[in-house]
Design a protein around this motif. Structure first.
Motif, PDB file in Angstrom:
ATOM      1  N   SER A  65       0.727  -1.205  -0.012  1.00  0.00           N
ATOM      2  CA  SER A  65       0.065  -0.186   0.057  1.00  0.00           C
ATOM      3  C   SER A  65       0.916   1.314  -0.009  1.00  0.00           C
ATOM      4  O   SER A  65       0.524   2.347  -0.661  1.00  0.00           O
ATOM      5  N   ASN A  66       1.818   1.091   0.953  1.00  0.00           N
ATOM      6  CA  ASN A  66       2.969   2.342   0.910  1.00  0.00           C
ATOM      7  C   ASN A  66       3.549   2.440  -0.409  1.00  0.00           C
ATOM      8  O   ASN A  66       3.643   3.703  -1.053  1.00  0.00           O
ATOM      9  N   LEU A  67       3.907   1.496  -1.177  1.00  0.00           N
ATOM     10  CA  LEU A  67       4.676   1.524  -2.542  1.00  0.00           C
ATOM     11  C   LEU A  67       3.570   2.286  -3.353  1.00  0.00           C
ATOM     12  O   LEU A  67       4.280   2.997  -4.318  1.00  0.00           O
ATOM     13  N   GLU A  68       2.489   1.775  -3.254  1.00  0.00           N
ATOM     14  CA  GLU A  68       1.448   2.117  -4.242  1.00  0.00           C
ATOM     15  C   GLU A  68       1.070   3.621  -4.342  1.00  0.00           C
ATOM     16  O   GLU A  68       1.135   4.244  -5.197  1.00  0.00           O
ATOM     17  N   LYS A  76      14.409   1.364  -4.482  1.00  0.00           N
ATOM     18  CA  LYS A  76      15.005   1.601  -3.123  1.00  0.00           C
ATOM     19  C   LYS A  76      14.100   1.429  -2.143  1.00  0.00           C
ATOM     20  O   LYS A  76      14.024   1.017  -1.096  1.00  0.00           O
ATOM     21  N   LYS A  77      12.903   2.110  -2.238  1.00  0.00           N
ATOM     22  CA  LYS A  77      11.775   2.181  -1.302  1.00  0.00           C
ATOM     23  C   LYS A  77      11.186   0.498  -1.382  1.00  0.00           C
ATOM     24  O   LYS A  77      11.135   0.164  -0.114  1.00  0.00           O
ATOM     25  N   LEU A 137       3.093   5.794  -2.994  1.00  0.00           N
ATOM     26  CA  LEU A 137       4.271   6.564  -3.479  1.00  0.00           C
ATOM     27  C   LEU A 137       4.303   6.589  -5.041  1.00  0.00           C
ATOM     28  O   LEU A 137       4.698   7.754  -5.641  1.00  0.00           O
ATOM     29  N   GLN A 138       4.006   5.599  -5.635  1.00  0.00           N
ATOM     30  CA  GLN A 138       4.139   5.301  -7.125  1.00  0.00           C
ATOM     31  C   GLN A 138       3.242   6.600  -7.423  1.00  0.00           C
ATOM     32  O   GLN A 138       3.290   7.119  -8.520  1.00  0.00           O
ATOM     33  N   LYS A 139       1.935   6.298  -7.253  1.00  0.00           N
ATOM     34  CA  LYS A 139       0.901   7.399  -7.673  1.00  0.00           C
ATOM     35  C   LYS A 139       1.110   8.636  -7.580  1.00  0.00           C
ATOM     36  O   LYS A 139       0.993   9.535  -8.404  1.00  0.00           O
ATOM     37  N   GLN A 140       1.911   9.032  -6.141  1.00  0.00           N
ATOM     38  CA  GLN A 140       2.084  10.574  -5.975  1.00  0.00           C
ATOM     39  C   GLN A 140       3.467  11.044  -7.129  1.00  0.00           C
ATOM     40  O   GLN A 140       3.259  12.120  -7.677  1.00  0.00           O
ATOM     41  N   LEU A 141       4.409   9.847  -7.251  1.00  0.00           N
ATOM     42  CA  LEU A 141       5.291  10.292  -8.183  1.00  0.00           C
ATOM     43  C   LEU A 141       5.052  10.308  -9.722  1.00  0.00           C
ATOM     44  O   LEU A 141       5.161  11.327 -10.490  1.00  0.00           O
ATOM     45  N   GLN A 142       3.871   9.344  -9.999  1.00  0.00           N
ATOM     46  CA  GLN A 142       3.412   9.496 -11.412  1.00  0.00           C
ATOM     47  C   GLN A 142       2.500  10.866 -11.490  1.00  0.00           C
ATOM     48  O   GLN A 142       2.618  11.337 -12.710  1.00  0.00           O
ATOM     49  N   LYS A 143       1.556  11.168 -10.555  1.00  0.00           N
ATOM     50  CA  LYS A 143       0.866  12.508 -10.746  1.00  0.00           C
ATOM     51  C   LYS A 143       2.073  13.719 -11.003  1.00  0.00           C
ATOM     52  O   LYS A 143       1.685  14.647 -11.641  1.00  0.00           O
TER      53      LYS A 143
END
Length: 168
Positions: free
Chosen positions: A46-49, A114-115, A51-57
């Protein structure tokens, strides 16, 4: 007499080898199922997902802004509002931004890897420690993962014991 002695030694060695081989205990686990059931794994995913959404946005916002600026430059150039020098300067700025977007994408992939390692390594270690503890307590010489196992008897599945060791 010497042949009898040699045969006796060979028979004794075969008996010892057979006894040793039959004393070995093997087991297997379904590590993917264990990991999927762990609350820590669900939290990490959930944490990785997130972070991924935040970076993609953020990356998508950069791309959208870049595309808008490219269209604006093209419109100004077609309308004749810019001198050739201004067009070159603006094009150079846009190329620099495009390179920054590319670097951001590379950094995003690297940061996510890394995360992922940071979050999952302790979980994998915890599962491996539990498997090792079950192996030592149960007298297992080898415990295999079910994914690489071609055949295994249900009685050799120690997944339940590993889950118990993990408090699941």
């Amino acid at each position: 007499m010497q042949k009898f002695f040699q045969l006796a030694v060979v028979a004794l060695l075969l008996l010892a080898a057979t006894t040793t081989a039959s004393a070995q205990k093997f087991g297997y686990v379904n590590s993917q199922a264990i990991l999927a059931e762990m609350p820590e794994m669900k939290a990490a995913e959930s944490n990785l997902e997130g972070l991924q959404k935040q970076l993609q946005k953020k990356g998508q916002a950069m791309v959208t802004s870049f595309q808008t600026d490219v269209q604006a430059l093209q419109a100004k150039a077609q309308a004749g509002e810019l001198t050739p020098k201004q067009q070159n300067d603006e094009s150079a700025k846009l190329e620099k931004r495009q390179a920054e977007i590319g670097k951001f994408e590379q950094d995003m992939v690297s940061d996510l890897q890394k995360k992922r390692t940071e979050l999952l390594e302790p979980i994998y270690e915890k599962v491996n420690d539990a498997i090792k503890a079950v192996a030592e307590e149960g007298g297992y010489q080898f415990i295999f993962d079910q994914q690489v196992l071609l055949y295994g008897q249900e009685t050799s599945d120690v997944s339940t014991a590993v889950k118990a060791k993990l408090g699941m």
